[in-house]
Write an enzyme that holds these catalytic residues in place. Sequence first.
Site, PDB file in Angstrom:
ATOM      1  N   ASP A 108      44.262  36.642  19.613  1.00 30.93           N
ATOM      2  CA  ASP A 108      43.365  37.497  18.859  1.00 30.93           C
ATOM      3  C   ASP A 108      43.943  38.904  18.819  1.00 30.93           C
ATOM      4  O   ASP A 108      44.436  39.394  19.833  1.00 30.93           O
ATOM      5  CB  ASP A 108      41.997  37.524  19.572  1.00 30.93           C
ATOM      6  N   ASP A 210      40.821  40.109  14.037  1.00 33.50           N
ATOM      7  CA  ASP A 210      39.386  40.363  14.120  1.00 33.50           C
ATOM      8  C   ASP A 210      38.934  41.248  12.961  1.00 33.50           C
ATOM      9  O   ASP A 210      39.589  42.243  12.649  1.00 33.50           O
ATOM     10  CB  ASP A 210      39.100  41.049  15.466  1.00 33.50           C
TER      11      ASP A 210
HETATM   12  C1  GLC Z   1      34.294  39.616  15.271  1.00 33.80           C
HETATM   13  C2  GLC Z   1      34.293  38.748  16.506  1.00 33.80           C
HETATM   14  C3  GLC Z   1      33.038  39.006  17.246  1.00 33.80           C
HETATM   15  C4  GLC Z   1      33.035  40.465  17.652  1.00 33.80           C
HETATM   16  C5  GLC Z   1      33.210  41.377  16.453  1.00 33.80           C
HETATM   17  C6  GLC Z   1      33.541  42.764  16.853  1.00 33.80           C
HETATM   18  O1  GLC Z   1      33.281  39.297  14.394  1.00 33.80           O
HETATM   19  O2  GLC Z   1      34.454  37.403  16.135  1.00 33.80           O
HETATM   20  O3  GLC Z   1      32.897  38.168  18.357  1.00 33.80           O
HETATM   21  O4  GLC Z   1      31.820  40.756  18.293  1.00 33.80           O
HETATM   22  O5  GLC Z   1      34.255  40.957  15.629  1.00 33.80           O
HETATM   23  O6  GLC Z   1      34.854  42.820  17.348  1.00 33.80           O
END
Ligand code: GLC
Length: 524
Positions: A108, A210
Amino acid sequence: MDEPRYPRGEDGEAPWWTGVIYQIYPRSFQDTTGNGIGDIAGITAHLPYLEDLGVDAIWISPFYPSPMADFGYDVADYTDVDPLFGTLGDLDDLLSQAHRRGLRVVIDWVPNHTSDRHPWFIESRSGPANPRRDWYVWRDPRPDGSPPNNWSSMFGGPAWKWDEPTGQYYLHSFLEEQPDLNWRNEDVRHAMFDTIRFWLDRGVDGFRIDVAHFVMKDPMLRDQLDPPARPRSMGHPDVHGVYRDLRTILDSYDGERFSVGEIHLADPEEWASYYGTDNDELHMPFNFSLVKTPWDAGAVRDRVEAIEAAVPDGGWPNYVLGNHDERRIAGRVGRDQARVAMMLLLTLRGTATLYYGDEIGMQDQEIPPDAQQDPFGHRVPGEGRDGCRTPMQWDPGPAAGFSTAPAVDLWLPLNADWATTNVAVESDDVTSMLSLTRRLLALRTRMPALRSGEYRTIDGLPEGVYGYERALALDRIRVFLNFTNESRTFDLHPGRVLLSTDPDRTGVVDGSITVTPNEGVILV
Ligand code: GLC
């Protein structure tokens, strides 16, 4: 015959990322230290399981040093591992053992925001004259002292946090502990791309990005207008330059390095723009449409056709049934339809991303208020995402084999069905969800038409049945999915059964078929 449309890798074959990616939420996969929280060594320990399952790659949600305000999506150091999860050495070990088994590793990458404890933000916050001030989005208040604009945080409330000592607001599209980076600042761009190179040099195969569309916002930070106005807090067209640059970096490395963006956009054309005008941006934007579409044969067919139409020439589709932010598929559609859903996911044209636990049919777990962990749920009641993040269920022993800690000390409670829904019990049962998933994955590997073949909808089926063909050269595979809990009878060209969700169905189908309730069947 037309050349089948699938990307070609370094050897002229379909690259690894056209296959199946297994998502691991590291807190919840395997705890090897007995603290009730999963870790990197726990993932390494299960590589034989993943290889045997038949996936091509794993994607690991964030493991970086983090105060864990958003369980790792608040990164305090992009080039290390949080001690909770292990060490950089553990990660190197995971990479080398995964590669030895032919498994690729995707990590990620969280470019939109850092933690408020990241040294960059600490410096930035120290005062308007700090050289890193502009690395984040700081603005003066409006004359009445209110935030610079009307943008909202995705986790509820305003997207601006007042900083009393320096007399300005900073932007946070998510939690206030997650300040947004300013991607219009060239130094930020360089620093963030350096973190990508750090992992590429270590042998990481790809990145899940992300909230990829958030990194570029309206440069004037103007107020958001009412729908249907375009969002201004994300998705500004300048975002495409960021991903063209990222792609150039990925392509400068050997070994088919890969990128997939988390992009929630309802408009298929805008969504598809992240492939780039010449397939020169992301390898793919995640396609969440199966998560958002009502579970109905016609609705699912329409969405698949829309995706097939939207993906540009030379681009490659992908599908997702669930992840760490969504209710689990078995919770959404029920146990029986979860089998149909797995067949759908693994036989459509496109990369399949499989969320840990879905292969055994894990359900969402209701989390009692005092055990709730997710900050989203704390801020907006009902929005908690803990239910889909419960520990992986390995066996019917203590703590479901997830940890040596007592079950009451796990970071989230086990799902109530752990004693029957788990890897060990299901491995011994040919009718289980796990056995079905394994057979589907094996079939996908064995039949190139399932992996790379063209998609075509089969028309004229009864209400509630969705059918399609996958074709490669002379191979024709047909899939029929009964979305209802009633039998359905229809005529079809004869074929041999390759696999059915109904273990009793084998042999040849001649001219007509009666699919049983909730049955999915694959014919050749
Ligand atoms: C994305 C992730 C989530 C996180 C958000 C902020 O949507 O999948 O889990 O809370 O980004 O980083």
